[in-house]
Design a protein around this motif. Structure first.
Motif, PDB file in Angstrom:
ATOM      1  N   PRO A  72     114.923  22.910  75.727  1.00 44.13           N
ATOM      2  CA  PRO A  72     116.114  23.069  74.874  1.00 44.13           C
ATOM      3  C   PRO A  72     116.293  21.994  73.808  1.00 44.13           C
ATOM      4  O   PRO A  72     117.230  22.074  73.019  1.00 44.13           O
ATOM      5  CB  PRO A  72     117.265  23.005  75.894  1.00 44.13           C
ATOM      6  N   PRO A  74     116.391  20.242  70.473  1.00 46.05           N
ATOM      7  CA  PRO A  74     116.299  20.790  69.117  1.00 46.05           C
ATOM      8  C   PRO A  74     115.217  20.103  68.298  1.00 46.05           C
ATOM      9  O   PRO A  74     114.812  18.975  68.583  1.00 46.05           O
ATOM     10  CB  PRO A  74     117.691  20.501  68.527  1.00 46.05           C
ATOM     11  N   GLY A  77     109.812  21.935  67.756  1.00 43.71           N
ATOM     12  CA  GLY A  77     108.874  23.041  67.734  1.00 43.71           C
ATOM     13  C   GLY A  77     107.569  22.786  67.011  1.00 43.71           C
ATOM     14  O   GLY A  77     106.768  23.714  66.851  1.00 43.71           O
ATOM     15  N   HIS A  99     106.289  28.491  64.922  1.00 46.94           N
ATOM     16  CA  HIS A  99     106.497  28.814  66.333  1.00 46.94           C
ATOM     17  C   HIS A  99     105.240  28.623  67.185  1.00 46.94           C
ATOM     18  O   HIS A  99     105.281  28.826  68.402  1.00 46.94           O
ATOM     19  CB  HIS A  99     106.974  30.260  66.471  1.00 46.94           C
ATOM     20  N   ILE A 102     105.350  26.190  70.351  1.00 44.59           N
ATOM     21  CA  ILE A 102     106.097  26.728  71.492  1.00 44.59           C
ATOM     22  C   ILE A 102     105.300  27.819  72.183  1.00 44.59           C
ATOM     23  O   ILE A 102     105.277  27.898  73.421  1.00 44.59           O
ATOM     24  CB  ILE A 102     107.463  27.258  71.012  1.00 44.59           C
ATOM     25  N   THR A 219     120.549  21.261  79.315  1.00 45.94           N
ATOM     26  CA  THR A 219     121.119  22.097  78.253  1.00 45.94           C
ATOM     27  C   THR A 219     122.479  21.577  77.808  1.00 45.94           C
ATOM     28  O   THR A 219     122.763  21.511  76.603  1.00 45.94           O
ATOM     29  CB  THR A 219     121.236  23.550  78.732  1.00 45.94           C
ATOM     30  N   SER A 289     113.131  26.404  67.927  1.00 45.51           N
ATOM     31  CA  SER A 289     114.024  25.359  68.457  1.00 45.51           C
ATOM     32  C   SER A 289     114.720  24.571  67.358  1.00 45.51           C
ATOM     33  O   SER A 289     115.291  23.524  67.621  1.00 45.51           O
ATOM     34  CB  SER A 289     113.278  24.386  69.383  1.00 45.51           C
TER      35      SER A 289
END
Length: 591
Positions: A72, A74, A77, A99, A102, A219, A289
């Motif tokens: 989670p 931020p 990625g 992406h 990930i 989270t 992310s």
């Protein structure tokens, strides 16, 4: 030792034998180098023999995630893409957004290592634990955009696609690797490494996940950080304008280059600035992310791209004597499609412009010729016409035709778009960068020009400044955090907290600093093994012999003795010898 946040698995792909195998991640490496940038370089040091041919079968291509990838956290990625550089002969690691990082992590891997060479053009299809090798004769020769569109149509959008254009196929030393159409691992000829392996594309799909110690706690804390830090007002310019906002800051600060770094500052910069470009925005996106969303899709006539970023605007705009927004966007589009690094290809073309105007060699292009830049991109990618003389970059071209004094490069890698006479720390940063001239190792203008926290036109304190900036970036890019999370820079406590959240290990701020110092040193150790020393940590002659004429930095050149002083300072901070080499005991401590 096993830490959460990692998949504890490496996928090794042998293109020669068309076989794939898995093995445990070297957690002893991960404890010292974390992941992504640092972990990739440590593996490179271990696995690449000294003197390996960067375009030969024994060079390897490393795709490396970080422990935060797929969690989670931020802005986590990005992906490290690393290999020995065909352009410089140094280690080379690039980061790429989108992406793909990930999806590698969700496929169950911390790292993918490509070895050997296909016997004919092909691509690799990876879906979780399944690896397929597919012929790509029908894709070879196509632009990257067309190739990706064909593959996306065939396999669907659940796959991330990494591809090369004609530049990578033809082994241009400024070839890049594209992903998600408009994201690039750009520098050092990394696309030529992929091309040398006859690998047109890599497709990756992952359906798994990543374990963290306490997902609810993680989270909740990440949401707090997101709203307290990442999404604060200071970062809104990133969403609104992306890096186009740097145009004003660099121009006002006297570091926006003009006509091949012959001068700086453009009084007409508003003709192509972010306000003008954003008028043509047709969409936005962010990386996986992402909490910032800097991507802007622009369309001006038949010119379409995501971006352009500051570097591309500058190199195809004022540094080429061009102010036409269409030409700048079209340059970006064609460079991406051909698979060319916009910085290196642009710098090489503007050197050719100056060569022509000075009457040293006629390359058929002069400053202000936007159409000529587009033509040369295609010729460079295909090694045809005049482009064949420019496809390997400005160092090789200038050694053949002259003009080395204004060939703006270090170690064979062309200059990013920040005038160093207006930011002396940037001159040092370019010089000591492990992969050749690079603004991502230590971004001195932040302190010297924008924040004005240290005088820009002095050698005093610059060794420590560049080290401090380099240290924090080494940690950030080993975590694989986007550079736009600017408030994370220098915040080792927060970096340590992120590692505690995802790994369960008790990382401290001092641990993070230790990691950063190791990363800087292991990169230098790789280069030292390849024969690099102080003689390669240089600045172009133009920077020390020609004073700027305009803007806030008018009258500035960097005296040779001042540059040597900065270099001495930096080596002393690093604990290196005066000749730029590392003591053997320091190298052994890294292993």
């Amino acid at each position: 030792m096993t830490m959460l946040g990692y998949q504890n698995k490496v996928l090794r792909v042998n293109l020669t034998d068309k076989k794939a195998s898995t093995e445990p991640l070297r957690m002893d490496f991960a404890e010292k180098y974390i992941g992504s940038k640092g972990l990739a370089i440590r593996y490179m040091y271990e696995e690449l023999k000294p003197g390996v041919d960067a375009l030969g079968p024994d060079n390897k291509l490393f795709l490396t995630t970080g422990p935060l990838t797929g969690t989670p956290v931020p802005c986590s990625g990005k992906l490290s893409v690393a290999a020995k550089s065909p352009a410089t002969g140094t280690m080379n690691d690039c980061s790429i957004g989108g992406h793909v990082g990930i999806r590698i992590k969700f496929a169950g891997y911390d790292m993918i290592i490509f070895e050997g060479v296909f016997d004919q053009p092909g691509y690799v299809l990876i879906e979780d634990d399944k690896v397929e090798f597919v012929e790509a004769k029908d894709l070879w020769g196509l632009g990257s955009h067309e190739a990706e569109a064909i593959l996306a149509e065939k396999y669907g959008t659940d796959y991330s696609i990494m591809s090369i254009g004609p530049a990578g196929e033809n082994l241009s030393k400024m070839a890049c690797i594209n992903s998600d159409y408009y994201r690039q691992a750009g520098r050092g000829g990394i696309g030529a490494v992929m091309g040398s392996k006859k690998m047109k594309a890599i497709l990756i799909k992952g359906t798994g996940g990543v374990k963290v110690p306490d997902i609810e706690k993680t989270t909740d804390r990440i949401l707090e950080i997101l709203h307290e830090d990442v999404l604060q007002e200071d970062n809104t310019f990133v969403y609104d304008a992306g890096t186009t906002a740097f145009l004003e800051a660099c121009n006002d600060g006297g570091i926006l280059p003009w006509k091949n770094f012959s001068d700086t500052t453009d009084v007409q910069w508003t003709e192509y600035n972010g306000d003008v470009l954003i008028q043509h925005r047709e969409g936005k996106r962010g990386c996986g992310s992402c909490g910032l969303g800097c991507g802007n899709f622009l369309k001006i006539g038949d010119a379409v791209c995501e971006g352009p970023e500051y570097e591309s605007i500058s190199v195809a705009g004022p540094n080429a004597g061009i102010r036409d927004p269409y030409s700048i966007v079209k340059f970006n589009q064609v460079a991406d499609d051909m698979g060319l690094d916009t910085i290196s290809s642009g710098d090489t073309i503007i050197w050719a412009m100056e060569m022509t105007e000075k009457g040293l060699h006629d390359f058929g292009i002069k400053f202000g010729d936007g159409e000529g830049m587009i033509r040369l991109l295609k010729e460079m990618a295909t090694r045809t016409g005049v482009g064949a003389e420019l496809a390997d970059g400005v160092k090789i071209a200038s050694e053949k035709y002259g003009g080395t004094e204004f060939a703006m490069q270090v170690k064979g890698l062309e200059y990013p778009q920040y005038e160093p006479r207006g930011s002396w720390g940037m001159a040092l940063s370019y010089a000591i960068s492990d992969r050749g001239a690079c603004h991502m190792r230590a971004y001195a203008p932040n302190e010297e020009v924008f924040a004005a926290s240290i005088p820009p036109y002095t050698a005093e304190g610059k060794g420590q400044l560049v080290y401090d900036l380099q240290l924090t970036n080494a940690v950030k890019f080993s975590l694989c955090i986007c550079d736009f999370w600017g408030t994370l820079t220098g915040n080792y406590d927060m970096m340590a907290e992120l590692m505690r959240l995802v790994t369960g290990k008790d990382w401290t701020a001092e641990d993070m600093k230790d990691v950063g110092r190791r990363v800087i040193n292991i990169a230098r150790a790789f280069n030292q093994r390849e024969g690099f020393n102080r003689t390669h940590d240089t600045v172009p002659k133009r920077v020390v012999t020609e004073a700027l004429q305009n803007g806030p930095a008018a009258g500035q050149a960097i005296p040779p003795e001042a540059f040597e002083d900065m270099l001495d300072q930096y080596y002393e901070v690093m604990g290196w010898n005066k000749d730029g080499t590392m003591p053997e005991e320091l190298i052994q401590s890294l292993l």
